[in-house]
Structures are given as C-alpha cells and as structure tokens.
Design a protein around this motif. Structure first.
Motif, PDB file in Angstrom:
ATOM      1  N   SER A   1      11.630  25.197 -36.932  1.00  0.00           N
ATOM      2  CA  SER A   1      11.125  24.083 -37.730  1.00  0.00           C
ATOM      3  C   SER A   1      12.042  23.831 -38.929  1.00  0.00           C
ATOM      4  CB  SER A   1       9.699  24.385 -38.208  1.00  0.00           C
ATOM      5  OG  SER A   1       9.236  23.369 -39.054  1.00  0.00           O
ATOM      6  N   LYS A   2      12.466  24.899 -39.571  1.00  0.00           N
ATOM      7  CA  LYS A   2      13.346  24.780 -40.737  1.00  0.00           C
ATOM      8  C   LYS A   2      14.678  24.148 -40.347  1.00  0.00           C
ATOM      9  CE  LYS A   2      15.217  27.513 -44.586  1.00  0.00           C
ATOM     10  NZ  LYS A   2      15.344  28.871 -45.165  1.00  0.00           N
ATOM     11  N   MET A   3      15.196  24.529 -39.184  1.00  0.00           N
ATOM     12  CA  MET A   3      16.464  23.966 -38.714  1.00  0.00           C
ATOM     13  C   MET A   3      16.344  22.454 -38.499  1.00  0.00           C
ATOM     14  SD  MET A   3      17.904  26.798 -36.008  1.00  0.00           S
ATOM     15  CE  MET A   3      19.290  25.768 -35.477  1.00  0.00           C
ATOM     16  N   LEU A   4      15.239  22.031 -37.884  1.00  0.00           N
ATOM     17  CA  LEU A   4      15.073  20.603 -37.611  1.00  0.00           C
ATOM     18  C   LEU A   4      14.758  19.815 -38.881  1.00  0.00           C
ATOM     19  CD1 LEU A   4      13.287  20.301 -34.150  1.00  0.00           C
ATOM     20  CD2 LEU A   4      15.671  19.923 -34.736  1.00  0.00           C
ATOM     21  N   ARG A   5      14.071  20.446 -39.832  1.00  0.00           N
ATOM     22  CA  ARG A   5      13.821  19.750 -41.102  1.00  0.00           C
ATOM     23  C   ARG A   5      15.144  19.536 -41.852  1.00  0.00           C
ATOM     24  NH1 ARG A   5       8.267  19.572 -41.805  1.00  0.00           N
ATOM     25  NH2 ARG A   5       7.176  21.162 -40.590  1.00  0.00           N
ATOM     26  N   GLY A   6      16.037  20.507 -41.734  1.00  0.00           N
ATOM     27  CA  GLY A   6      17.367  20.342 -42.319  1.00  0.00           C
ATOM     28  C   GLY A   6      18.130  19.206 -41.656  1.00  0.00           C
ATOM     29  N   LEU A   7      18.012  19.116 -40.334  1.00  0.00           N
ATOM     30  CA  LEU A   7      18.652  18.030 -39.598  1.00  0.00           C
ATOM     31  C   LEU A   7      18.059  16.683 -40.014  1.00  0.00           C
ATOM     32  CD1 LEU A   7      20.586  17.052 -37.377  1.00  0.00           C
ATOM     33  CD2 LEU A   7      18.740  17.458 -35.717  1.00  0.00           C
ATOM     34  N   SER A   8      16.747  16.654 -40.208  1.00  0.00           N
ATOM     35  CA  SER A   8      16.081  15.420 -40.629  1.00  0.00           C
ATOM     36  C   SER A   8      16.616  14.941 -41.973  1.00  0.00           C
ATOM     37  CB  SER A   8      14.565  15.633 -40.725  1.00  0.00           C
ATOM     38  OG  SER A   8      13.928  14.456 -41.157  1.00  0.00           O
ATOM     39  N   ALA A   9      16.775  15.876 -42.921  1.00  0.00           N
ATOM     40  CA  ALA A   9      17.299  15.515 -44.240  1.00  0.00           C
ATOM     41  C   ALA A   9      18.705  14.927 -44.119  1.00  0.00           C
ATOM     42  CB  ALA A   9      17.309  16.743 -45.143  1.00  0.00           C
ATOM     43  N   LYS A  10      19.502  15.511 -43.229  1.00  0.00           N
ATOM     44  CA  LYS A  10      20.866  15.021 -43.005  1.00  0.00           C
ATOM     45  C   LYS A  10      20.847  13.612 -42.399  1.00  0.00           C
ATOM     46  CE  LYS A  10      23.635  16.237 -39.523  1.00  0.00           C
ATOM     47  NZ  LYS A  10      24.479  17.024 -38.598  1.00  0.00           N
ATOM     48  N   LYS A  11      19.953  13.408 -41.429  1.00  0.00           N
ATOM     49  CA  LYS A  11      19.824  12.104 -40.775  1.00  0.00           C
ATOM     50  C   LYS A  11      19.369  11.030 -41.766  1.00  0.00           C
ATOM     51  CE  LYS A  11      20.663  12.866 -36.287  1.00  0.00           C
ATOM     52  NZ  LYS A  11      21.626  12.075 -35.495  1.00  0.00           N
ATOM     53  N   ARG A  12      18.349  11.375 -42.584  1.00  0.00           N
ATOM     54  CA  ARG A  12      17.827  10.393 -43.534  1.00  0.00           C
ATOM     55  C   ARG A  12      18.916  10.014 -44.552  1.00  0.00           C
ATOM     56  NH1 ARG A  12      12.551   9.002 -44.756  1.00  0.00           N
ATOM     57  NH2 ARG A  12      11.726  10.863 -43.719  1.00  0.00           N
ATOM     58  N   ARG A  13      19.649  11.017 -45.031  1.00  0.00           N
ATOM     59  CA  ARG A  13      20.727  10.762 -45.987  1.00  0.00           C
ATOM     60  C   ARG A  13      21.778   9.832 -45.383  1.00  0.00           C
ATOM     61  NH1 ARG A  13      21.960  12.134 -51.541  1.00  0.00           N
ATOM     62  NH2 ARG A  13      24.134  11.538 -51.792  1.00  0.00           N
ATOM     63  N   ALA A  14      22.163  10.098 -44.149  1.00  0.00           N
ATOM     64  CA  ALA A  14      23.165   9.267 -43.474  1.00  0.00           C
ATOM     65  C   ALA A  14      22.655   7.841 -43.282  1.00  0.00           C
ATOM     66  CB  ALA A  14      23.535   9.886 -42.128  1.00  0.00           C
ATOM     67  N   PHE A  15      21.363   7.713 -42.946  1.00  0.00           N
ATOM     68  CA  PHE A  15      20.775   6.389 -42.774  1.00  0.00           C
ATOM     69  C   PHE A  15      20.785   5.630 -44.097  1.00  0.00           C
ATOM     70  CE2 PHE A  15      16.805   3.767 -42.818  1.00  0.00           C
ATOM     71  CZ  PHE A  15      17.271   2.769 -41.972  1.00  0.00           C
ATOM     72  N   TYR A  16      20.353   6.300 -45.178  1.00  0.00           N
ATOM     73  CA  TYR A  16      20.347   5.662 -46.496  1.00  0.00           C
ATOM     74  C   TYR A  16      21.755   5.252 -46.921  1.00  0.00           C
ATOM     75  CZ  TYR A  16      15.441   6.842 -47.574  1.00  0.00           C
ATOM     76  OH  TYR A  16      14.060   6.917 -47.591  1.00  0.00           O
ATOM     77  N   GLU A  17      22.732   6.141 -46.690  1.00  0.00           N
ATOM     78  CA  GLU A  17      24.122   5.829 -47.057  1.00  0.00           C
ATOM     79  C   GLU A  17      24.609   4.587 -46.315  1.00  0.00           C
ATOM     80  OE1 GLU A  17      26.218   9.432 -46.253  1.00  0.00           O
ATOM     81  OE2 GLU A  17      25.826  10.301 -48.245  1.00  0.00           O
ATOM     82  N   GLY A  18      24.174   4.459 -45.071  1.00  0.00           N
ATOM     83  CA  GLY A  18      24.575   3.309 -44.268  1.00  0.00           C
ATOM     84  C   GLY A  18      23.972   1.998 -44.755  1.00  0.00           C
ATOM     85  N   GLN A  19      22.921   2.100 -45.575  1.00  0.00           N
ATOM     86  CA  GLN A  19      22.256   0.894 -46.086  1.00  0.00           C
ATOM     87  C   GLN A  19      22.783   0.462 -47.456  1.00  0.00           C
ATOM     88  OE1 GLN A  19      20.056  -0.845 -44.056  1.00  0.00           O
ATOM     89  NE2 GLN A  19      20.930   0.699 -42.689  1.00  0.00           N
ATOM     90  N   LEU A  20      23.567   1.315 -48.114  1.00  0.00           N
ATOM     91  CA  LEU A  20      24.090   0.972 -49.435  1.00  0.00           C
ATOM     92  C   LEU A  20      24.979  -0.269 -49.343  1.00  0.00           C
ATOM     93  CD1 LEU A  20      24.966   4.484 -50.922  1.00  0.00           C
ATOM     94  CD2 LEU A  20      22.870   3.137 -51.220  1.00  0.00           C
ATOM     95  N   GLY A  21      24.810  -1.152 -50.323  1.00  0.00           N
ATOM     96  CA  GLY A  21      25.584  -2.391 -50.337  1.00  0.00           C
ATOM     97  C   GLY A  21      24.910  -3.534 -49.605  1.00  0.00           C
ATOM     98  N   THR A  22      23.820  -3.265 -48.888  1.00  0.00           N
ATOM     99  CA  THR A  22      23.127  -4.327 -48.161  1.00  0.00           C
ATOM    100  C   THR A  22      22.001  -4.908 -49.008  1.00  0.00           C
ATOM    101  OG1 THR A  22      21.494  -2.854 -47.105  1.00  0.00           O
ATOM    102  CG2 THR A  22      23.597  -3.182 -45.966  1.00  0.00           C
ATOM    103  N   GLU A  23      21.620  -6.151 -48.697  1.00  0.00           N
ATOM    104  CA  GLU A  23      20.486  -6.787 -49.359  1.00  0.00           C
ATOM    105  C   GLU A  23      19.235  -6.587 -48.518  1.00  0.00           C
ATOM    106  OE1 GLU A  23      21.012 -10.809 -50.594  1.00  0.00           O
ATOM    107  OE2 GLU A  23      22.839 -10.382 -51.727  1.00  0.00           O
ATOM    108  N   ARG A  24      18.160  -6.165 -49.174  1.00  0.00           N
ATOM    109  CA  ARG A  24      16.905  -5.871 -48.482  1.00  0.00           C
ATOM    110  C   ARG A  24      15.733  -6.436 -49.283  1.00  0.00           C
ATOM    111  NH1 ARG A  24      18.848  -5.644 -44.193  1.00  0.00           N
ATOM    112  NH2 ARG A  24      20.211  -3.961 -43.524  1.00  0.00           N
TER     113      ARG A  24
END
Length: 448
Positions: A364-387
C-alpha cells in the motif's frame, strides 16, 4: 419545543446523498437538524461496511453521541446495519437498527417508538429485510456545502466480485427514472449549486430496474445526454464508473459536452489479469488500457483516477509488481489505494494465499508513493494552462481552496467573496504542500 436530530455518515458519496434525503424528511416532520457534536434528542448514524476500519469506527461514533447526550436515542442505518444488525444492536447505547429498505422509513419507526407509553421498556429494535426484498428505488441527493451536490441515480449491484459485500448490503441493481433524475438536478441547480456529482453503486449500469423490473429503456449515455441539457448546471462530474461500462460513446460525448467535466474515476483493482480473474472482475487489463487511451485521445488534459486493491489472496510479490509496473506505465493522474480486508460471506474470505498484514501495508505504501508521483506529474503538466476553478466554502489555515474542471486542487489566500464562484485562472506553480497556485485571468466575469 422542536426535537433535535444529528447525523453522521460513514463511507461513500452515495451514503451522503441518502443521509441528506433522510435528514430532509426529519426536517419536514418538525425536527431541528444540529451538528453531530451538539446535544441532540436523536442521533442517526449511516454506516458503511466496505472496509474493516469503517466497522470499527461505529462504536467510537456511538460513544461520541452518548457523550453529547447520554439520554439520546441512537439509530444505526445503512450497509453495516443490513449486514450485521445484531452486532450493531449489541453496541451499548444503540436503540434502533434499520437495514437497506427500512432506513427510508426511519421517521415512521421513530414516531411509533416515541408514541409508546413512557413506562414501556426501551429495548433495541432491529428492522432488516432479506436483501432480496431490496428491489425498489428511492431517489436522493446531498447538499453538503454550497459548491457541489451528490445526486444518486442508481443503487445496488448485480456483479459478483469475490471481495465485495455491497450486493449483500444493497441488493440488486436498480435505477431512478430519467424524469426524476432530471427533476432532482433542476432542484439542485435552482439552489445556486454549481456542481453535481453523479453517484450510485454501479452508475454505468444505469437504466436497469428503472421501472421496477429488468426493462432497460434508458442507458447511462442517455442519462448523460439528458443531464447535459438541464438549464443552470455549470458542472457535472461522473463518480466512479466500471471500465467495462464506460463506453467510447460516453467518453466522446463528455469530450464535447457543455457541462460534463474531463474527470474520470475508473476502478482497476489489479493490473494483473490473473488477479482480475480471482477477483471475478468483468474485464482484463487490456480493456482498461484502451479506456485510458481513448480518454487521452479525446481529452489530453483529463484527470483519470484509479482504484486499486493490494494484498488480495494469492497476490504474490511478482503479481503485485505486475500491478505496480502496469500503473507506472499508464497515463493516469492519481490512485486510491485500498488494503484488502476480509469480509464475511464473500468468496475471497475463504481463498488460499492469504497475504500477511505487514506485506499489505508495505505494498500500500509503495502504491501511495506512486500516486503522489503521478499526481505531481499531472499537476506539472497543467502549469501554464487556463482553467476554470470552482471555489469551496471553507477557510482552511487562511486559504480558500478550489478545483479546476479537471480536478487540479488550487489555493489562494482566504477571500469570502470567492466562495461558490467560478473563475478563469492560469495555473502558475506548485506550492510546497503540493497544491497549485494561479493568477486570475483578466477581463473574465465570475459566475456568482
């Protein structure tokens, strides 16, 4: 003097929608609704039995009610009340236990009990039908704050996943009528609420049982298309939907919809086909990949959330790593990770290959770490966009939070004028706490 009633809800969005509807019934009968921490004449606890933790929390909540008023009447309703009524009735302080269908008639039961002579001995009562009798539909919606509402469109499930007690707690799949869903949506919109979240046990199965039988006049796609035309709804969000029931036609419609937002939450449970078969899921990993690919093709900026279970019986280290690598390579945005917990009367409870609790926690801890990495990457991909951001109603440590249409969580210093308003923003940076900062887009008129 009005009697006071307080409510506590455990579990899913569906439970919250039903609690809200039941609470409105109490208000219509002359009760005053108060916060659960306050002294009330009556406490109603809507229970959940999806995880072991939810079961254990029940006793703590009963104690909290008794501390606020030792003489209060305490009622337990919902899934746990349907599955384990005697167990709940044995908890000190519980006066009434109502199962899957009886919970919607709670005020009738309470009036009957309260109208008895004061000399009558107060004993815990249980009213719980055979789950086969839970074959009718009660519509509901929840209004928690002023920004969003949970709208129930479907109940029950015909699937036989080997780990799940929900069919035992909620009965067969059945749906609200399309007319009633649209009526409820219009009522919600008229109250100034900007976002509606569709909820149910298996919402992709919508249409089944719409007329009290298995006649299937409408589909989930029909529902989505009809809701998209309701006046005054700014945002519609689909809650969890099974991958085999999320059809390409629905994805394509959401991509060009007026109100439906680009956010999908799709249960996977395992990235291993071997484990999916043991869980008796209705798809293999290849179908899941196809759904994610279709969403990305039509809505590159969409948020995709995933449910996954770790530590299911028979999940070896190799099979867990198969899931880990599958998710790591998949273009998704975040994970909801559940450690498998044994539930009585499920097929999985008797399976061999039990995974030790220590191993479940590690995975569970391993996948929660992966989730944090995924969410960060998703957020980074949204920087500079209008929402577009819908702001919440709470002051949290001096900040007001909000969500973009594609579920990026943002924050800005507290300003009460922003509560329940929609604004165009440009996402600028990720703060230290992982939330996103932004700049308001000039010359845009907020939706009040």
């Amino acid at each position: 003097m009005k009697k006071k009633v307080a409510f506590y809800t455990l579990g899913c969005k569906l439970n919250f929608s039903e609690t809200s509807t039941i609470a409105r019934g109490f208000t219509e009968e002359g009760f005053e609704r108060v916060d659960f921490s306050e002294a009330a004449d009556m406490y109603v606890i809507n229970t959940c039995s999806v995880t072991e933790n939810a079961d254990k929390r029940f006793k703590t909540i009963v104690k909290k009610a008794q501390k606020a008023n030792p003489d209060a009447f305490v009622a337990a309703i919902g899934c746990y009340a349907q599955l384990k009524p005697e167990e709940l009735a044995a908890v000190h302080g519980v006066d009434l236990v109502l199962g899957a269908t009886e919970k919607f008639k709670i005020t009738d039961y309470i009036h009957d009990i309260l109208n008895r002579p004061s000399t009558a001995l107060r004993m815990t009562e249980i009213h719980s039908c055979e789950i086969e009798e839970a074959d009718f539909y009660v519509g509901s919606y929840a209004i928690g704050d002023r920004t969003r509402a949970f709208l129930k469109v479907q109940d029950g499930c015909d699937y036989k996943c080997t780990y799940c007690t929900i069919p035992l707690a909620r009965g067969i799949s059945r749906s609200d009528t399309l007319d009633n869903v649209l009526k409820n949506a219009a009522e919600i919109s008229a109250q100034g609420i900007k976002e509606i979240v569709l909820t149910g046990v298996n919402i992709g199965d919508y249409g089944k049982g719409e007329f009290g039988n298995k006649k299937h006049e409408h589909t989930f796609l029909d529902l989505v298309k009809a809701l998209d035309e309701v006046e005054g709804i700014h945002r519609l969000r689909i809650s969890s939907i099974e991958p085999n029931l999320l059809k390409n036609e629905t994805i394509d419609f959401v991509a060009q919809s007026n109100a439906f937002v680009p956010h999908f939450h799709i249960p996977l449970q395992s990235g291993s086909d071997q484990m999916l078969k043991r869980m008796r899921r209705r798809y293999m990993s290849e179908l899941y990949v196809d759904r994610v690919r279709r969403i990305r093709e039509t809505m590159p900026h969409a948020c995709i959330g995933v449910d996954v279970i770790v530590g299911f019986p028979g999940e070896t280290d190799e099979l867990f790593l198969e899931t880990y690598h599958f998710l790591n390579e998949l273009d998704i945005s975040y994970l909801h990770v559940f450690s498998y917990s044994e539930r009585e009367n499920t097929t999985a409870a008797d399976m061999s290959g039990v995974v030790p609790q220590k191993v479940r926690k590690k995975r569970s801890k391993m996948l929660r770490g992966l989730s944090a990495k995924k969410r960060r990457a998703f957020y980074e991909g949204q920087l500079g966009t209008e929402r577009s951001v819908l702001f919440e109603g709470e002051n949290k440590a001096g900040y007001i939070h909000g969500f973009t249409e594609n579920y990026v969580k943002v924050k800005v210093p507290w300003d009460p004028a922003l509560v329940n308003t929609l604004h165009s923003v440009k996402l600028t940076e990720i703060a230290d706490d992982g939330l996103v900062r932004f700049a308001f887009v000039a010359n845009t008129i907020p939706v009040l």
